[in-house]
Design a protein around this motif. Structure first.
Motif, PDB file in Angstrom:
ATOM      1  N   UNK A  60     -59.014  82.427  55.530  1.00 34.14           N
ATOM      2  CA  UNK A  60     -59.276  81.097  54.950  1.00 34.14           C
ATOM      3  C   UNK A  60     -58.601  80.989  53.576  1.00 34.14           C
ATOM      4  N   UNK A  61     -58.745  82.037  52.803  1.00 34.66           N
ATOM      5  CA  UNK A  61     -58.172  82.037  51.443  1.00 34.66           C
ATOM      6  C   UNK A  61     -56.648  81.928  51.481  1.00 34.66           C
ATOM      7  N   UNK A  62     -56.034  82.467  52.486  1.00 30.05           N
ATOM      8  CA  UNK A  62     -54.572  82.435  52.602  1.00 30.05           C
ATOM      9  C   UNK A  62     -54.096  81.382  53.592  1.00 30.05           C
ATOM     10  N   UNK A  63     -54.983  80.444  53.931  1.00 28.78           N
ATOM     11  CA  UNK A  63     -54.633  79.323  54.828  1.00 28.78           C
ATOM     12  C   UNK A  63     -54.035  79.784  56.146  1.00 28.78           C
ATOM     13  N   UNK A  64     -54.613  80.803  56.748  1.00 33.22           N
ATOM     14  CA  UNK A  64     -54.152  81.261  58.046  1.00 33.22           C
ATOM     15  C   UNK A  64     -55.084  80.696  59.112  1.00 33.22           C
ATOM     16  N   UNK A  65     -54.560  80.487  60.305  1.00 34.53           N
ATOM     17  CA  UNK A  65     -55.366  79.959  61.410  1.00 34.53           C
ATOM     18  C   UNK A  65     -56.408  80.975  61.814  1.00 34.53           C
ATOM     19  N   UNK A  68     -65.514  91.981  59.485  1.00 34.19           N
ATOM     20  CA  UNK A  68     -65.115  90.746  60.159  1.00 34.19           C
ATOM     21  C   UNK A  68     -65.222  89.557  59.211  1.00 34.19           C
ATOM     22  N   UNK A  69     -66.311  89.503  58.440  1.00 33.80           N
ATOM     23  CA  UNK A  69     -66.510  88.402  57.497  1.00 33.80           C
ATOM     24  C   UNK A  69     -65.463  88.442  56.384  1.00 33.80           C
ATOM     25  N   UNK A  70     -65.134  89.621  55.891  1.00 33.21           N
ATOM     26  CA  UNK A  70     -64.107  89.748  54.855  1.00 33.21           C
ATOM     27  C   UNK A  70     -62.749  89.311  55.390  1.00 33.21           C
ATOM     28  N   UNK A  71     -62.438  89.655  56.628  1.00 33.74           N
ATOM     29  CA  UNK A  71     -61.177  89.237  57.240  1.00 33.74           C
ATOM     30  C   UNK A  71     -61.144  87.728  57.411  1.00 33.74           C
ATOM     31  N   UNK A  72     -62.272  87.134  57.793  1.00 29.15           N
ATOM     32  CA  UNK A  72     -62.338  85.682  57.941  1.00 29.15           C
ATOM     33  C   UNK A  72     -62.105  85.002  56.599  1.00 29.15           C
ATOM     34  N   UNK A  73     -62.758  85.510  55.562  1.00 35.28           N
ATOM     35  CA  UNK A  73     -62.566  84.920  54.228  1.00 35.28           C
ATOM     36  C   UNK A  73     -61.119  85.057  53.766  1.00 35.28           C
TER      37      UNK A  73
END
Length: 69
Positions: free
Chosen positions: A62-67, A54-59
């Motif tokens: 964020x890294x790809x400027x997705x909501x 979940x944390x990797x998906x969140x990062x």
């Protein structure tokens, strides 16, 4: 050699049987307790993996400027 009465022989038989049963029960309970501990460890490891995913998906979002969801 002494002669044992039938009552003494029965008493020894019952005593030995109870000792064997309690020993077997102790072994089984140890196996069950160990197995429960192993299952809890496995589930804890799985939960940790899920948190990391979940944390990797969140990062990544964020890294790809997705909501965020």
């Amino acid at each position: 050699m002494t002669n044992l009465s039938k009552a003494e022989i029965r008493k020894d038989q019952v005593q030995d049987s109870i000792e064997a049963a309690t020993h077997a029960a102790g072994q089984v309970s140890h196996i069950v307790i160990s197995a429960v501990g192993d299952v809890v460890k496995a589930l804890g490891g799985f939960a940790t993996d899920l948190f990391e995913i979940r944390e990797a998906a969140r990062r990544a979002r964020v890294e790809h400027d997705l909501d965020e969801d």
